[in-house]
Each structure stands twice: as structure tokens, then as C-alpha cells.
Design an enzyme around this catalytic site. Structure first.
Site, PDB file in Angstrom:
ATOM      1  N   TYR A 136       0.822  -1.221   0.000  1.00 32.25           N
ATOM      2  CA  TYR A 136       0.000   0.000   0.000  1.00 32.25           C
ATOM      3  C   TYR A 136       0.851   1.265   0.000  1.00 32.25           C
ATOM      4  CZ  TYR A 136      -4.098  -2.773  -0.086  1.00 32.25           C
ATOM      5  OH  TYR A 136      -5.051  -3.660  -0.519  1.00 32.25           O
ATOM      6  N   ARG A 173       1.411   1.759  -3.578  1.00 37.01           N
ATOM      7  CA  ARG A 173       0.207   2.294  -4.221  1.00 37.01           C
ATOM      8  C   ARG A 173      -0.009   3.755  -3.848  1.00 37.01           C
ATOM      9  NH1 ARG A 173      -4.892  -1.376  -4.551  1.00 37.01           N
ATOM     10  NH2 ARG A 173      -5.333   0.290  -6.029  1.00 37.01           N
ATOM     11  N   ASN A 231     -12.531   2.384  -7.040  1.00 33.28           N
ATOM     12  CA  ASN A 231     -11.156   2.876  -6.964  1.00 33.28           C
ATOM     13  C   ASN A 231     -10.875   3.462  -5.588  1.00 33.28           C
ATOM     14  OD1 ASN A 231     -11.106   2.143  -9.589  1.00 33.28           O
ATOM     15  ND2 ASN A 231     -11.274   4.211 -10.417  1.00 33.28           N
ATOM     16  N   HIS A 274     -14.688   0.334  -1.965  1.00 35.71           N
ATOM     17  CA  HIS A 274     -13.522  -0.486  -1.598  1.00 35.71           C
ATOM     18  C   HIS A 274     -12.531   0.281  -0.718  1.00 35.71           C
ATOM     19  CE1 HIS A 274     -14.254  -3.468  -5.181  1.00 35.71           C
ATOM     20  NE2 HIS A 274     -15.054  -3.661  -4.159  1.00 35.71           N
ATOM     21  N   SER A 326     -13.884  -4.459 -14.999  1.00 33.20           N
ATOM     22  CA  SER A 326     -13.897  -5.730 -15.734  1.00 33.20           C
ATOM     23  C   SER A 326     -15.133  -6.573 -15.437  1.00 33.20           C
ATOM     24  CB  SER A 326     -12.622  -6.516 -15.432  1.00 33.20           C
ATOM     25  OG  SER A 326     -12.470  -6.629 -14.043  1.00 33.20           O
TER      26      SER A 326
HETATM   27  P1  OAD Z   1      -9.824  -4.226 -13.544  1.00 37.52           P
HETATM   28  O1  OAD Z   1      -8.353  -3.991 -13.617  1.00 37.52           O
HETATM   29  O2  OAD Z   1     -10.305  -5.603 -13.276  1.00 37.52           O
HETATM   30  O3  OAD Z   1     -10.500  -3.802 -14.911  1.00 37.52           O
HETATM   31  C1  OAD Z   1     -10.249  -2.561 -15.514  1.00 37.52           C
HETATM   32  C2  OAD Z   1     -11.112  -2.461 -16.749  1.00 37.52           C
HETATM   33  O4  OAD Z   1     -10.894  -1.178 -17.328  1.00 37.52           O
HETATM   34  C3  OAD Z   1     -10.788  -3.502 -17.817  1.00 37.52           C
HETATM   35  O5  OAD Z   1     -11.988  -4.080 -18.270  1.00 37.52           O
HETATM   36  C4  OAD Z   1     -10.123  -2.696 -18.953  1.00 37.52           C
HETATM   37  O6  OAD Z   1     -10.511  -3.156 -20.222  1.00 37.52           O
HETATM   38  C5  OAD Z   1     -10.720  -1.310 -18.732  1.00 37.52           C
HETATM   39  N1  OAD Z   1      -9.813  -0.214 -19.126  1.00 37.52           N
HETATM   40  C6  OAD Z   1      -8.486  -0.108 -18.970  1.00 37.52           C
HETATM   41  N2  OAD Z   1      -8.025   1.079 -19.414  1.00 37.52           N
HETATM   42  C7  OAD Z   1      -9.107   1.749 -19.876  1.00 37.52           C
HETATM   43  C8  OAD Z   1      -9.305   3.047 -20.462  1.00 37.52           C
HETATM   44  N3  OAD Z   1      -8.310   3.895 -20.646  1.00 37.52           N
HETATM   45  N4  OAD Z   1     -10.568   3.384 -20.802  1.00 37.52           N
HETATM   46  C9  OAD Z   1     -11.582   2.524 -20.618  1.00 37.52           C
HETATM   47  N5  OAD Z   1     -11.475   1.313 -20.050  1.00 37.52           N
HETATM   48  C10 OAD Z   1     -10.250   0.919 -19.688  1.00 37.52           C
HETATM   49  O7  OAD Z   1     -10.387  -3.213 -12.489  1.00 37.52           O
HETATM   50  P2  OAD Z   1     -11.762  -3.194 -11.697  1.00 37.52           P
HETATM   51  O8  OAD Z   1     -12.848  -3.878 -12.460  1.00 37.52           O
HETATM   52  O9  OAD Z   1     -11.991  -1.805 -11.273  1.00 37.52           O
HETATM   53  O10 OAD Z   1     -10.878  -4.744  -5.583  1.00 37.52           O
HETATM   54  O11 OAD Z   1     -11.417  -4.055 -10.450  1.00 37.52           O
HETATM   55  C11 OAD Z   1     -12.416  -4.259  -9.501  1.00 37.52           C
HETATM   56  C12 OAD Z   1     -11.810  -4.596  -8.197  1.00 37.52           C
HETATM   57  O12 OAD Z   1     -10.951  -5.711  -8.340  1.00 37.52           O
HETATM   58  C13 OAD Z   1     -10.888  -3.525  -7.627  1.00 37.52           C
HETATM   59  O13 OAD Z   1     -11.576  -2.494  -6.978  1.00 37.52           O
HETATM   60  C14 OAD Z   1     -10.065  -4.316  -6.692  1.00 37.52           C
HETATM   61  C15 OAD Z   1      -9.725  -5.411  -7.665  1.00 37.52           C
HETATM   62  O14 OAD Z   1      -9.073  -6.483  -7.332  1.00 37.52           O
HETATM   63  C16 OAD Z   1     -10.386  -4.742  -4.336  1.00 37.52           C
HETATM   64  O15 OAD Z   1      -9.267  -4.333  -4.087  1.00 37.52           O
HETATM   65  C17 OAD Z   1     -11.349  -5.269  -3.318  1.00 37.52           C
END
Ligand code: OAD
Length: 234
Positions: free
Chosen positions: A59, A62, A95, A112, A182
Site C-alpha cells: 500500500y 500504491r 477505486n 472499496h 472488468s
Molecule cells: P480491472 O483492472 O479488473 O478492470 C479494468 C477495466 O478497465 C478492464 O476491463 C479494462 O478493459 C478497462 N480499461 C483499462 N483502461 C481503460 C481506459 N483507458 N478506458 C476505458 N477502459 C479501460 O479493475 P476493476 O474492475 O476496477 O478490488 O477491479 C475491480 C476490483 O478488483 C478492484 O476495486 C479491486 C480489484 O481487485 C479490491 O481491491 C477489493
């Protein structure tokens, strides 16, 4: 392209893709690995019990990355949207960075947690602002009660914050927009299922999310380019 009427209530769920253009790598882009550890194995209560130094190293890294990041056009678009829609916009983010707030958004629900807050792992002292880093060899800070101070983050296996408020907002909304996420991590991935039979559901991101079939519309592209265009008509 995107119309919203005064009676609409918009719930927005943002994910790591929204901050990618600010220089914060997404979880999937980072390959889910840090120092050869799966992120799920560092961001969990078991890791905190086993090796709190490793957790603070992660962290602290980060915090350093997020400190250098600045809001991008997506964050700015949502701050502007909030000033137009006021309480008809409910902005919920997975985020933990503060880029929505830095862009000017006042009401952001961080389901989160927040990277720049810490709390005691032992007592119920309220979370507090904390910009420090505690990478080794720095000592892990202690609370007055003697407990270890931990990041104010929802780890894997813990309950996300503010779910009552989020589900109340889901009940009331007429439009759900998920952006740059995602669609893998629950319960956020299921929010859209909750409203799919009655609300307009929109996904915006650079590729189909895992739950794409639940959305009525998917717009593919970088959020920083797409969103200001989508909102230009407002
Ligand atoms: P992910 O890293 O799983 O997914 C990010 C998404 O953003 C992907 O589908 C990419 O295709 C898309 N992406 C990347 N760059 C982009 C851009 N410039 N414009 C548009 N889309 C873009 O992240 P999250 O889904 O946010 O949880 O992850 C969810 C949770 O999983 C997080 O909050 C964290 C993680 O593990 C915890 O820490 C509890």
C-alpha cells in the site's frame, strides 16, 4: 448519443479503467501480480495477520503511484455532471485513489475504501486521513490502544463499504452506467443485474466486461475520449 431527462436518476460505477489514463495501472494490466505475489494474496486479512510489513509495502507503493497521478477528462466530466444533476447523480467507485475528489466531485462513495486513509485494525477509532508511507524499514504505526494501524481498504474477503446506501440508490435509479471495470469482482459486478429489468444500463470501457450481456448498451473505447463526447449534449 446520451440523453438524460430531469426525472432520471443516474447511478455510476467506476473502476480502475477510469484512472488508467492518469497513470495508475489497472489490476488486470498489472497482471494481478506484485513482487510475484497475486494481489488477492496481499490485499486480504490473512496477509495482514501473516505479514503486515508486506501489506504496508504494497500500500505504500500504491500511495506513491497515486500521489503522482492527476485527474483526467473522465474524472472532470463526472465533477461537471454532479454540478448539473446534483442529487440525481450517485457516484460509486471501486477505486481507492482520490482522483474523483481532486477533479471536484463532492459526493463519492468509495465502496472499496480510500488509499489515503488508515484506521486501527483492533479498535473502532474512525478512519483518518494518512498520506504517509510505511514501507520497510519504517515501523508499522500503532494506535493509542496498541493495535496496528492498517490501510482503510476493503480487502478480499471483507465487506465493501456503504452497501446499504448503494442498494438504496440502485432501487431509485433509472440509468446505471458502469465504466472501466472488468465486471469480475462481486458484489459490484452484480449491481447491473439488480436493475436490468427496469433501468437503462450502459457500459463504457476499452473491452467487453465479463458481465457484458447484462447491459443494454456497450460503448467501446478509452473513457477519457468517450465520456466527454457522451456528455457533450447535456
Ligand atoms: P480491472 O483492472 O479488473 O478492470 C479494468 C477495466 O478497465 C478492464 O476491463 C479494462 O478493459 C478497462 N480499461 C483499462 N483502461 C481503460 C481506459 N483507458 N478506458 C476505458 N477502459 C479501460 O479493475 P476493476 O474492475 O476496477 O478490488 O477491479 C475491480 C476490483 O478488483 C478492484 O476495486 C479491486 C480489484 O481487485 C479490491 O481491491 C477489493
Amino acid at each position: 448519443m446520451f440523453t438524460i431527462t430531469p426525472s432520471d436518476r443516474l447511478l455510476v460505477l467506476t473502476g480502475a479503467g477510469v484512472s488508467a489514463e492518469s497513470g495508475i495501472p489497472t489490476f488486470r494490466d498489472a497482471g494481478d501480480l506484485w513482487r510475484n505475489c497475486r494481489i488477492e494474496d496481499v490485499a486480504c486479512p490473512e496477509a495482514w495477520q501473516r505479514d503486515p510489513r508486506l501489506v504496508w509495502d504494497f500500500y505504500s507503493m500504491r500511495r506513491r503511484v497515486a500521489s503522482a497521478a492527476r485527474p483526467n477528462p473522465t474524472h472532470l466530466a463526472f465533477a461537471k455532471l454532479e454540478s448539473l444533476l446534483r442529487d440525481h447523480l450517485f457516484l460509486c467507485t471501486q477505486n481507492v485513489d482520490s482522483l474523483h475528489e481532486q477533479a471536484g466531485s463532492k459526493n463519492v462513495v468509495h465502496m472499496h475504501g480510500e488509499l489515503f486513509k488508515s484506521r486501527c485494525g483492533a479498535c473502532d477509532r474512525s478512519p483518518f486521513e494518512d498520506l504517509n508511507t510505511y514501507a520497510a524499514p519504517t515501523e508499522i504505526p500503532r494506535c493509542d490502544c496498541g493495535g496496528r494501524i492498517r490501510p482503510h481498504i476493503c480487502w478480499f474477503g471483507e465487506m465493501p463499504f456503504d452497501l446499504d446506501r448503494i442498494f438504496r440508490a440502485l432501487e431509485e435509479c433509472t440509468v446505471v452506467m458502469a465504466i472501466g471495470t472488468s465486471g469480475i469482482v462481486e458484489p459490484a459486478a452484480s449491481f447491473v443485474r439488480h436493475v436490468a429489468s427496469r433501468a437503462r444500463t450502459i457500459y463504457i470501457g476499452s473491452e467487453d466486461p465479463a458481465n457484458a450481456r447484462l447491459f443494454s448498451e456497450c460503448h467501446m473505447g478509452k473513457t477519457g475520449e468517450l465520456l466527454p463526447r457522451l456528455f457533450a449534449a447535456l
